[in-house]
Motif scaffolding. Structure first.
Motif, PDB file in Angstrom:
ATOM      1  N   ASP A   1       0.848  -1.189   0.000  1.00  0.00           N
ATOM      2  CA  ASP A   1       0.000   0.000   0.000  1.00  0.00           C
ATOM      3  C   ASP A   1       0.888   1.245   0.000  1.00  0.00           C
ATOM      4  O   ASP A   1       2.040   1.200   0.469  1.00  0.00           O
ATOM      5  CB  ASP A   1      -0.916   0.016   1.224  1.00  0.00           C
ATOM      6  CG  ASP A   1      -1.955  -1.098   1.187  1.00  0.00           C
ATOM      7  OD1 ASP A   1      -2.374  -1.481   0.073  1.00  0.00           O
ATOM      8  OD2 ASP A   1      -2.340  -1.588   2.264  1.00  0.00           O
TER       9      ASP A   1
ATOM     10  N   ARG B   1      -4.272   1.550  -8.088  1.00  0.00           N
ATOM     11  CA  ARG B   1      -5.407   0.903  -7.417  1.00  0.00           C
ATOM     12  C   ARG B   1      -6.076  -0.103  -8.341  1.00  0.00           C
ATOM     13  O   ARG B   1      -6.381  -1.234  -7.951  1.00  0.00           O
ATOM     14  CB  ARG B   1      -6.433   1.953  -6.990  1.00  0.00           C
ATOM     15  CG  ARG B   1      -6.009   2.874  -5.877  1.00  0.00           C
ATOM     16  CD  ARG B   1      -7.184   3.733  -5.434  1.00  0.00           C
ATOM     17  NE  ARG B   1      -6.762   4.892  -4.659  1.00  0.00           N
ATOM     18  CZ  ARG B   1      -6.784   6.146  -5.106  1.00  0.00           C
ATOM     19  NH1 ARG B   1      -7.223   6.408  -6.329  1.00  0.00           N
ATOM     20  NH2 ARG B   1      -6.383   7.131  -4.328  1.00  0.00           N
ATOM     21  N   THR B   2      -6.320   0.314  -9.580  1.00  0.00           N
ATOM     22  CA  THR B   2      -7.023  -0.531 -10.545  1.00  0.00           C
ATOM     23  C   THR B   2      -6.189  -1.750 -10.928  1.00  0.00           C
ATOM     24  O   THR B   2      -6.695  -2.875 -10.998  1.00  0.00           O
ATOM     25  CB  THR B   2      -7.369   0.273 -11.808  1.00  0.00           C
ATOM     26  OG1 THR B   2      -8.209   1.377 -11.445  1.00  0.00           O
ATOM     27  CG2 THR B   2      -8.082  -0.592 -12.830  1.00  0.00           C
TER      28      THR B   2
ATOM     29  N   HIS C   1      -3.424  -3.121  -9.354  1.00  0.00           N
ATOM     30  CA  HIS C   1      -2.851  -3.998  -8.327  1.00  0.00           C
ATOM     31  C   HIS C   1      -3.740  -4.188  -7.102  1.00  0.00           C
ATOM     32  O   HIS C   1      -3.405  -4.991  -6.225  1.00  0.00           O
ATOM     33  CB  HIS C   1      -1.489  -3.456  -7.885  1.00  0.00           C
ATOM     34  CG  HIS C   1      -0.490  -3.351  -8.998  1.00  0.00           C
ATOM     35  ND1 HIS C   1       0.029  -4.453  -9.634  1.00  0.00           N
ATOM     36  CD2 HIS C   1       0.063  -2.257  -9.594  1.00  0.00           C
ATOM     37  CE1 HIS C   1       0.890  -4.051 -10.569  1.00  0.00           C
ATOM     38  NE2 HIS C   1       0.922  -2.735 -10.576  1.00  0.00           N
ATOM     39  N   GLY C   2      -4.830  -3.446  -7.005  1.00  0.00           N
ATOM     40  CA  GLY C   2      -5.748  -3.604  -5.885  1.00  0.00           C
ATOM     41  C   GLY C   2      -5.188  -3.154  -4.548  1.00  0.00           C
ATOM     42  O   GLY C   2      -5.619  -3.631  -3.493  1.00  0.00           O
TER      43      GLY C   2
ATOM     44  N   THR D   1      -4.144  -0.054  -1.667  1.00  0.00           N
ATOM     45  CA  THR D   1      -4.625   1.236  -1.182  1.00  0.00           C
ATOM     46  C   THR D   1      -3.569   2.292  -1.484  1.00  0.00           C
ATOM     47  O   THR D   1      -2.384   2.109  -1.159  1.00  0.00           O
ATOM     48  CB  THR D   1      -4.883   1.188   0.334  1.00  0.00           C
ATOM     49  OG1 THR D   1      -5.888   0.212   0.598  1.00  0.00           O
ATOM     50  CG2 THR D   1      -5.335   2.545   0.849  1.00  0.00           C
TER      51      THR D   1
END
Length: 264
Positions: free
Chosen positions: A35, A54-55, A57-58, A60
């Motif tokens: 993150d 974010r898109t 690798h998911g 924060t």
């Protein structure tokens, strides 16, 4: 297992994250499941990079738009992180800039901002975030130095001096943190293909330019090793660690002066 592969589920603060080496640190860390808190002046660039990471690798990602050349910026950053209840596992002190030209013709305010960003803010960030890492028994600090820190560079006197400070500071910190669970590393790029030279000028570049991907890969691969500092690129390492020791001081300074002499 590579040390950098163990960073999953940690949180990293990356300064100077809107482009160049900082943005590449963000990309490679996000790919490892880290993150992020991204810090730089350009809010739009930070938001764009944050959305992409974010898109893809998911993870924060929190962007913080902040001028790190201001003397109170480290305090502001630390306070913001506290307010957001963020525990920092990894600190990447990447933000910095160079000026190119003779000191006698330089703007004093511009030089003061360069010292503040390259040195003052780096120390301030580290001083504020390192204690939490030591308390938790784990952490990573990566300071972006430069091959310019290994020798005097006329026409870039302030920049090379600030990077010499970063090298010495990082080595000292490496020694102080042994046995604490905190890893400290200085990465020393040579000329790198980034917007850095939009400010410093093309004449400040010596030799072929490496890529941000190569620099960050070198840094992450060196984590967990026994070195306090690592130079990116075999040619850069040869010049920085060998030639600078073998060539006498005055000829070395003259060579550096000719190499980055501003054009007429």
């Amino acid at each position: 297992m590579n040390y950098s592969d163990t960073l999953t589920s940690q949180l990293a603060v990356v300064t100077g994250a809107s482009s160049g080496i900082g943005a590449e640190f963000a990309r490679q860390l996000a790919a490892r499941g880290v993150d992020l808190v991204l810090v730089a002046r350009s809010k739009d660039k930070l938001e764009e990079l944050a959305s992409t990471l974010r898109t893809k690798h998911g993870v924060t990602v929190r962007p913080i738009a902040l001028d790190l050349s201001q003397p109170d910026s480290s305090e502001t950053l630390a306070r913001t992180l506290d307010e957001q209840d963020v525990a920092v596992d990894i600190l990447i002190n990447n933000a910095g800039f160079a000026s190119h030209g003779d000191l006698a013709e330089a703007d004093p305010g511009h030089m003061a901002s360069q010292v503040q960003l390259n040195v003052g803010t780096l120390v301030g960030n580290t001083t504020r975030l390192l204690p939490g890492m030591i308390e938790r028994g784990r952490g990573t600090v990566i300071n972006v130095a430069s091959t310019a820190g290994f020798q005097a560079v006329p026409h870039m006197a302030v920049y090379s001096a600030t990077k010499a400070f970063v090298l010495s500071f990082t080595r000292s910190l490496w020694g102080e943190t042994r046995g604490t669970g905190v890893t400290v590393l200085g990465i020393c790029p040579g000329a790198t293909d980034t917007p850095f030279f939009d400010v410093a000028g093309d004449n400040a570049s010596v030799g072929s330019r490496r890529t941000p991907q190569q620099v960050v890969t070198t840094a992450l691969a060196a984590l967990g090793g026994r070195k306090a500092t690592v130079v990116d690129g075999a040619g850069n390492a040869l010049v920085s660690r060998v030639v600078s020791r073998l060539v006498p001081e005055r000829p070395l300074i003259r060579i550096a002066e000719r190499s980055v002499r501003p054009s007429a």
